[in-house]
Design a protein around this motif. Sequence first.
Motif, PDB file in Angstrom:
ATOM      1  N   MET A  70       6.283 -12.169  -2.485  1.00 58.06           N
ATOM      2  CA  MET A  70       5.565 -11.027  -3.050  1.00 58.06           C
ATOM      3  C   MET A  70       4.508 -11.538  -4.011  1.00 58.06           C
ATOM      4  SD  MET A  70       8.497  -8.166  -3.897  1.00 58.06           S
ATOM      5  CE  MET A  70       9.523  -9.155  -4.974  1.00 58.06           C
ATOM      6  N   GLU A  71       3.423 -10.803  -4.083  1.00 56.50           N
ATOM      7  CA  GLU A  71       2.379 -11.063  -5.075  1.00 56.50           C
ATOM      8  C   GLU A  71       1.899  -9.729  -5.613  1.00 56.50           C
ATOM      9  OE1 GLU A  71      -2.066 -12.975  -5.730  1.00 56.50           O
ATOM     10  OE2 GLU A  71      -1.108 -13.169  -3.766  1.00 56.50           O
ATOM     11  N   ILE A  72       1.820  -9.629  -6.940  1.00 56.60           N
ATOM     12  CA  ILE A  72       1.318  -8.400  -7.556  1.00 56.60           C
ATOM     13  C   ILE A  72      -0.204  -8.421  -7.487  1.00 56.60           C
ATOM     14  CG2 ILE A  72       1.147  -7.039  -9.679  1.00 56.60           C
ATOM     15  CD1 ILE A  72       3.961  -8.005 -10.404  1.00 56.60           C
ATOM     16  N   ILE A  80       1.553  -0.067  -9.735  1.00 60.12           N
ATOM     17  CA  ILE A  80       1.729  -1.489  -9.447  1.00 60.12           C
ATOM     18  C   ILE A  80       1.681  -1.644  -7.933  1.00 60.12           C
ATOM     19  CG2 ILE A  80       3.298  -3.475  -9.617  1.00 60.12           C
ATOM     20  CD1 ILE A  80       4.475  -1.855 -12.121  1.00 60.12           C
ATOM     21  N   MET A  81       0.766  -2.480  -7.462  1.00 62.89           N
ATOM     22  CA  MET A  81       0.603  -2.740  -6.029  1.00 62.89           C
ATOM     23  C   MET A  81       1.070  -4.159  -5.732  1.00 62.89           C
ATOM     24  SD  MET A  81      -0.669  -0.096  -4.441  1.00 62.89           S
ATOM     25  CE  MET A  81      -1.139  -0.894  -2.920  1.00 62.89           C
ATOM     26  N   ILE A  82       1.868  -4.322  -4.684  1.00 60.77           N
ATOM     27  CA  ILE A  82       2.445  -5.618  -4.342  1.00 60.77           C
ATOM     28  C   ILE A  82       2.184  -5.937  -2.874  1.00 60.77           C
ATOM     29  CG2 ILE A  82       4.605  -6.935  -4.151  1.00 60.77           C
ATOM     30  CD1 ILE A  82       5.693  -5.146  -6.443  1.00 60.77           C
ATOM     31  N   ASP A  83       1.703  -7.150  -2.630  1.00 61.33           N
ATOM     32  CA  ASP A  83       1.563  -7.671  -1.276  1.00 61.33           C
ATOM     33  C   ASP A  83       2.913  -8.271  -0.903  1.00 61.33           C
ATOM     34  OD1 ASP A  83      -0.091  -8.378   1.030  1.00 61.33           O
ATOM     35  OD2 ASP A  83       0.201 -10.448   0.365  1.00 61.33           O
ATOM     36  N   LEU A  84       3.489  -7.817   0.182  1.00 63.00           N
ATOM     37  CA  LEU A  84       4.859  -8.168   0.545  1.00 63.00           C
ATOM     38  C   LEU A  84       4.870  -8.799   1.930  1.00 63.00           C
ATOM     39  CD1 LEU A  84       7.932  -7.895  -0.018  1.00 63.00           C
ATOM     40  CD2 LEU A  84       7.752  -5.531   0.731  1.00 63.00           C
ATOM     41  N   LYS A  85       5.338 -10.039   2.003  1.00 60.86           N
ATOM     42  CA  LYS A  85       5.400 -10.742   3.281  1.00 60.86           C
ATOM     43  C   LYS A  85       6.849 -11.112   3.580  1.00 60.86           C
ATOM     44  CE  LYS A  85       0.807 -12.607   2.808  1.00 60.86           C
ATOM     45  NZ  LYS A  85       0.000 -13.735   2.393  1.00 60.86           N
ATOM     46  N   PHE A  86       7.318 -10.665   4.725  1.00 59.14           N
ATOM     47  CA  PHE A  86       8.645 -11.031   5.209  1.00 59.14           C
ATOM     48  C   PHE A  86       8.485 -12.134   6.244  1.00 59.14           C
ATOM     49  CE2 PHE A  86       9.077  -6.542   4.013  1.00 59.14           C
ATOM     50  CZ  PHE A  86      10.176  -6.601   3.181  1.00 59.14           C
ATOM     51  N   LEU A  87       9.338 -13.149   6.159  1.00 62.47           N
ATOM     52  CA  LEU A  87       9.334 -14.226   7.151  1.00 62.47           C
ATOM     53  C   LEU A  87      10.541 -14.137   8.067  1.00 62.47           C
ATOM     54  CD1 LEU A  87       8.244 -17.127   4.771  1.00 62.47           C
ATOM     55  CD2 LEU A  87       6.801 -15.777   6.320  1.00 62.47           C
ATOM     56  N   LYS A  88      11.701 -13.808   7.484  1.00 64.70           N
ATOM     57  CA  LYS A  88      12.944 -13.662   8.242  1.00 64.70           C
ATOM     58  C   LYS A  88      13.670 -12.435   7.729  1.00 64.70           C
ATOM     59  CE  LYS A  88      13.682 -18.550   9.170  1.00 64.70           C
ATOM     60  NZ  LYS A  88      14.542 -19.689   8.965  1.00 64.70           N
ATOM     61  N   ALA A  92       6.692  -9.701   8.900  1.00 65.94           N
ATOM     62  CA  ALA A  92       6.013  -8.435   8.618  1.00 65.94           C
ATOM     63  C   ALA A  92       5.153  -8.625   7.378  1.00 65.94           C
ATOM     64  CB  ALA A  92       7.028  -7.319   8.392  1.00 65.94           C
ATOM     65  N   HIS A  93       4.070  -7.891   7.316  1.00 63.57           N
ATOM     66  CA  HIS A  93       3.167  -7.946   6.162  1.00 63.57           C
ATOM     67  C   HIS A  93       2.922  -6.506   5.718  1.00 63.57           C
ATOM     68  CE1 HIS A  93      -0.826  -9.589   4.339  1.00 63.57           C
ATOM     69  NE2 HIS A  93      -0.006  -9.104   3.440  1.00 63.57           N
ATOM     70  N   ASN A  94       3.470  -6.152   4.561  1.00 61.06           N
ATOM     71  CA  ASN A  94       3.423  -4.781   4.070  1.00 61.06           C
ATOM     72  C   ASN A  94       2.865  -4.722   2.659  1.00 61.06           C
ATOM     73  OD1 ASN A  94       4.765  -3.963   6.473  1.00 61.06           O
ATOM     74  ND2 ASN A  94       6.723  -4.471   5.546  1.00 61.06           N
ATOM     75  N   GLN A  95       2.643  -3.519   2.196  1.00 59.91           N
ATOM     76  CA  GLN A  95       2.227  -3.263   0.827  1.00 59.91           C
ATOM     77  C   GLN A  95       3.291  -2.391   0.171  1.00 59.91           C
ATOM     78  OE1 GLN A  95      -0.868  -4.369  -0.596  1.00 59.91           O
ATOM     79  NE2 GLN A  95      -0.888  -5.582   1.269  1.00 59.91           N
ATOM     80  N   ALA A  96       3.718  -2.788  -1.012  1.00 59.18           N
ATOM     81  CA  ALA A  96       4.644  -1.964  -1.793  1.00 59.18           C
ATOM     82  C   ALA A  96       3.858  -1.395  -2.968  1.00 59.18           C
ATOM     83  CB  ALA A  96       5.824  -2.790  -2.298  1.00 59.18           C
ATOM     84  N   GLU A  97       4.236  -0.198  -3.374  1.00 55.65           N
ATOM     85  CA  GLU A  97       3.531   0.466  -4.462  1.00 55.65           C
ATOM     86  C   GLU A  97       4.544   1.202  -5.331  1.00 55.65           C
ATOM     87  OE1 GLU A  97      -0.042   3.740  -4.923  1.00 55.65           O
ATOM     88  OE2 GLU A  97       1.204   3.798  -3.134  1.00 55.65           O
ATOM     89  N   PHE A  98       4.389   1.041  -6.624  1.00 55.48           N
ATOM     90  CA  PHE A  98       5.163   1.805  -7.591  1.00 55.48           C
ATOM     91  C   PHE A  98       4.182   2.640  -8.396  1.00 55.48           C
ATOM     92  CE2 PHE A  98       7.854  -1.795  -6.705  1.00 55.48           C
ATOM     93  CZ  PHE A  98       9.142  -1.290  -6.749  1.00 55.48           C
ATOM     94  N   THR A  99       4.460   3.939  -8.503  1.00 54.41           N
ATOM     95  CA  THR A  99       3.648   4.782  -9.372  1.00 54.41           C
ATOM     96  C   THR A  99       4.543   5.361 -10.455  1.00 54.41           C
ATOM     97  OG1 THR A  99       3.930   6.696  -7.931  1.00 54.41           O
ATOM     98  CG2 THR A  99       1.951   5.362  -7.589  1.00 54.41           C
ATOM     99  N   LEU A 100       4.006   5.473 -11.654  1.00 58.26           N
ATOM    100  CA  LEU A 100       4.728   6.004 -12.806  1.00 58.26           C
ATOM    101  C   LEU A 100       3.922   7.179 -13.349  1.00 58.26           C
ATOM    102  CD1 LEU A 100       5.122   2.722 -12.706  1.00 58.26           C
ATOM    103  CD2 LEU A 100       6.363   3.141 -14.800  1.00 58.26           C
ATOM    104  N   GLN A 101       4.501   8.377 -13.257  1.00 57.77           N
ATOM    105  CA  GLN A 101       3.816   9.576 -13.706  1.00 57.77           C
ATOM    106  C   GLN A 101       4.619  10.236 -14.817  1.00 57.77           C
ATOM    107  OE1 GLN A 101       3.860  11.442  -9.757  1.00 57.77           O
ATOM    108  NE2 GLN A 101       1.626  11.349  -9.777  1.00 57.77           N
ATOM    109  N   PRO A 102       4.088  10.241 -16.053  1.00 61.08           N
ATOM    110  CA  PRO A 102       4.770  10.943 -17.139  1.00 61.08           C
ATOM    111  C   PRO A 102       4.932  12.422 -16.785  1.00 61.08           C
ATOM    112  CG  PRO A 102       3.040   9.528 -17.996  1.00 61.08           C
ATOM    113  CD  PRO A 102       2.871   9.565 -16.502  1.00 61.08           C
TER     114      PRO A 102
END
Length: 151
Positions: A70-72, A80-88, A92-102
């Motif tokens: 993973m890389e932020i 927060i956006m994260i580049d996510l690479k699975f090898l095993k 797969a190459h995906n994007q993870a995202e966390f949003t924080l809304q007060p």
Amino acid sequence: MKNFRVERSINIAAPAEKIFPLIEDFYAWTSWSPYEDRDPNLQRSYGTITRGQGATYAWQGNKNVGSGSMEILQAAPSRIMIDLKFLKPFKAHNQAEFTLQPNGNTTRVTWGMTGPASLMMRVMGLFMNMDKMIGKDFETGLANLKVMAEK
């Protein structure tokens, strides 16, 4: 090739300022990530930057956690956006995202993941519901995050 999206949300009785460091610091993930207890021999490696934009983390484990990295890409207080690479167990190459809304005295935290739905994923989708499978992990992780942030 079609894309997929899995997303789950939770309300946490804590300000975003308290939750954000638990997500943008890869060392903090060991306290809440739903994948941490699936392999007692999980091998982790951290880059020279471990929090915020440019932070990197890699893992290698048994079939329950596989291996990847993973890389932020972005670390703003509300997203927060994260580049996510699975090898095993599969690549797969995906994007993870966390949003924080007060939201009053709480913060609505959403964990999402998007990526291309490869032929392998589409075939697997005939036998298992990927949204429910991955979504269950996200629900567990968010529940763990809630416990940590509300301490």
